[in-house]
Scaffold this motif. Structure first.
Motif, mmCIF file in Angstrom:
data_model
loop_
_atom_site.group_PDB
_atom_site.id
_atom_site.type_symbol
_atom_site.label_atom_id
_atom_site.label_comp_id
_atom_site.label_asym_id
_atom_site.label_seq_id
_atom_site.Cartn_x
_atom_site.Cartn_y
_atom_site.Cartn_z
ATOM 1 N N PHE A 1 20.492 71.713 -3.872
ATOM 2 C CA PHE A 1 21.421 71.730 -4.995
ATOM 3 C C PHE A 1 22.865 71.909 -4.526
ATOM 4 C CE2 PHE A 1 18.236 73.196 -8.479
ATOM 5 C CZ PHE A 1 17.718 71.912 -8.510
ATOM 6 N N SER A 2 23.068 72.815 -3.583
ATOM 7 C CA SER A 2 24.417 73.072 -3.073
ATOM 8 C C SER A 2 24.968 71.847 -2.362
ATOM 9 C CB SER A 2 24.391 74.269 -2.126
ATOM 10 O OG SER A 2 23.935 75.431 -2.783
ATOM 11 N N PHE A 3 24.122 71.186 -1.584
ATOM 12 C CA PHE A 3 24.563 69.984 -0.864
ATOM 13 C C PHE A 3 24.944 68.879 -1.837
ATOM 14 C CE2 PHE A 3 23.624 65.870 1.107
ATOM 15 C CZ PHE A 3 24.466 65.923 2.208
ATOM 16 N N ILE A 4 24.133 68.679 -2.876
ATOM 17 C CA ILE A 4 24.435 67.644 -3.865
ATOM 18 C C ILE A 4 25.738 67.956 -4.597
ATOM 19 C CG2 ILE A 4 23.658 66.599 -6.026
ATOM 20 C CD1 ILE A 4 20.794 66.919 -5.032
ATOM 21 N N ALA A 5 25.914 69.226 -4.973
ATOM 22 C CA ALA A 5 27.140 69.618 -5.674
ATOM 23 C C ALA A 5 28.376 69.399 -4.807
ATOM 24 C CB ALA A 5 27.045 71.075 -6.108
ATOM 25 N N LEU A 6 28.297 69.810 -3.547
ATOM 26 C CA LEU A 6 29.435 69.633 -2.648
ATOM 27 C C LEU A 6 29.681 68.159 -2.346
ATOM 28 C CD1 LEU A 6 28.875 72.571 -0.125
ATOM 29 C CD2 LEU A 6 30.545 72.428 -1.973
ATOM 30 N N LEU A 7 28.604 67.369 -2.267
ATOM 31 C CA LEU A 7 28.755 65.933 -2.026
ATOM 32 C C LEU A 7 29.489 65.271 -3.185
ATOM 33 C CD1 LEU A 7 28.114 63.487 -0.229
ATOM 34 C CD2 LEU A 7 25.948 63.256 -1.464
ATOM 35 N N ILE A 8 29.109 65.638 -4.405
ATOM 36 C CA ILE A 8 29.787 65.079 -5.580
ATOM 37 C C ILE A 8 31.257 65.474 -5.589
ATOM 38 C CG2 ILE A 8 29.901 65.174 -8.103
ATOM 39 C CD1 ILE A 8 26.864 65.508 -8.104
ATOM 40 N N ILE A 9 31.546 66.730 -5.286
ATOM 41 C CA ILE A 9 32.935 67.197 -5.269
ATOM 42 C C ILE A 9 33.732 66.475 -4.189
ATOM 43 C CG2 ILE A 9 34.407 69.197 -4.799
ATOM 44 C CD1 ILE A 9 32.278 70.926 -6.138
ATOM 45 N N ASN A 10 33.134 66.266 -3.010
ATOM 46 C CA ASN A 10 33.830 65.561 -1.931
ATOM 47 C C ASN A 10 34.108 64.104 -2.300
ATOM 48 O OD1 ASN A 10 34.026 67.725 -0.157
ATOM 49 N ND2 ASN A 10 32.005 67.349 0.725
ATOM 50 N N VAL A 11 33.153 63.457 -2.995
ATOM 51 C CA VAL A 11 33.371 62.079 -3.438
ATOM 52 C C VAL A 11 34.519 62.014 -4.436
ATOM 53 C CG1 VAL A 11 32.349 60.156 -4.707
ATOM 54 C CG2 VAL A 11 31.008 61.343 -2.960
ATOM 55 N N LEU A 12 34.525 62.952 -5.392
ATOM 56 C CA LEU A 12 35.619 63.000 -6.359
ATOM 57 C C LEU A 12 36.957 63.249 -5.672
ATOM 58 C CD1 LEU A 12 33.969 65.071 -9.240
ATOM 59 C CD2 LEU A 12 34.424 62.619 -9.208
ATOM 60 N N GLN A 13 36.954 64.148 -4.704
ATOM 61 C CA GLN A 13 38.181 64.446 -3.975
ATOM 62 C C GLN A 13 38.689 63.221 -3.235
ATOM 63 O OE1 GLN A 13 37.680 67.215 -0.810
ATOM 64 N NE2 GLN A 13 39.848 67.505 -0.448
ATOM 65 N N SER A 14 37.769 62.467 -2.618
ATOM 66 C CA SER A 14 38.159 61.262 -1.892
ATOM 67 C C SER A 14 38.750 60.221 -2.834
ATOM 68 C CB SER A 14 36.946 60.692 -1.155
ATOM 69 O OG SER A 14 37.273 59.486 -0.508
ATOM 70 N N ARG A 15 38.149 60.075 -4.000
ATOM 71 C CA ARG A 15 38.662 59.085 -4.962
ATOM 72 C C ARG A 15 40.037 59.496 -5.489
ATOM 73 N NH1 ARG A 15 33.412 57.331 -8.705
ATOM 74 N NH2 ARG A 15 32.229 56.340 -7.019
#
Length: 277
Positions: A255-269
């Motif tokens: 769950f933590s990995f998925i949450a951080l992955l989503i946040i990193n994708v948003l940050q990149s965009r």
């Protein structure tokens, strides 16, 4: 010298990448793989029963919701504190700046005991809130306050350097052209600091999910009400239920990995959109 190979101070890409992968494997990947290996020894039915237990689900909800709430609060007030520290000069500024880092240096158990003492029913603040019907200690609200306390520096220290590098000329030009303060902030300042603010939010959220020391005292550790997931894992370990502990830890890890992955994708965009604008 002419005709001779240029010696570089730093090692080449291949060697640097090799060191990076080796270091991450020893420090991060190998320890985390132990969680998967230990959990793989459980049968599917045992694994499902462990992670889908009513008590475990309640602990997941408390951990994630309080961590998310605390990270959101820190995103707002952390930005405000960083703005004040960067844009204004006032007596005692260096003291305030140092206080921001106090949660980093303070042992989490000390922070938990201090917060519990203050927000308990007979505490300095808790006794004032009790007549109003507001109970902090031994409630999810108390957990959120503890996570706000330990997560604030992540937002402030992430946003502060970006605000320091942000030029004031653009803001002043927007104001001179008649833009309101909110419009100037939302159209000029916020897009520049959004990636850093999102990073601080992600760090505070990740810290809140796994926090134990500062929460275990003020939460009261009541199953189905204020029991956090790290405490439940510790309880499983004390009962020598290592498989159950690793199963719960695996779910938290995913769950933590998925949450951080989503946040990193948003940050990149957001960063790409800001750069191309």
């Amino acid at each position: 010298m002419k005709g001779s190979a240029i010696r570089r101070v730093l090692p080449g890409f291949g060697l640097s990448l090799g060191y990076t992968i080796f270091y991450l494997s020893v420090i991060v990947l190998i320890p985390l793989s132990g969680v998967f290996i230990k959990t793989a020894g459980m049968g599917w039915s045992d694994f499902w029963h462990t992670i889908w237990n009513t008590r475990v689900i309640a602990a997941y909800k408390i951990s994630f919701l309080t961590a998310l709430s605390a990270a959101g609060i820190n995103a707002v007030f952390g930005l405000l504190i960083a703005w004040v520290l960067v844009r204004y000069k006032f007596p005692g500024k260096s003291i305030v700046d140092s206080l921001v880092d106090l949660p980093f240096a303070l042992p989490t158990a000390v922070a938990g005991i201090a917060l519990t003492t203050i927000y308990a029913q007979n505490g300095l603040i808790g006794s004032k809130l009790e007549p109003l019907g507001i109970k902090v200690a031994f409630t999810p609200l108390g957990i959120t306050i503890a996570l706000v306390f330990i997560g604030l520096p992540f937002v402030v220290r992430t946003v502060q350097p970006i605000l320091q590098d942000l030029e004031k000329d653009t803001e002043e030009a927007a104001v001179m052209l008649g833009a309101h303060r909110w419009r100037t902030f939302s159209r000029i300042i916020l897009p520049e600091i959004a990636p850093a603010l999102l990073t601080g939010f992600a760090l505070a959220f990740a810290r809140g999910i796994g926090e134990y020391g500062s929460v275990v005292f003020i939460s009261g550790n009541m199953p189905l009400r204020t029991e956090i997931t790290p405490l439940l894992i510790m309880t499983k370990l004390e009962q020598f239920d290592y498989a159950g502990a690793t199963a719960i830890a695996l779910v938290m890890l995913v769950f933590s990995f998925i949450a951080l992955l989503i946040i990193n994708v948003l940050q990149s965009r957001i960063s790409k959109r800001t750069t191309s604008a």
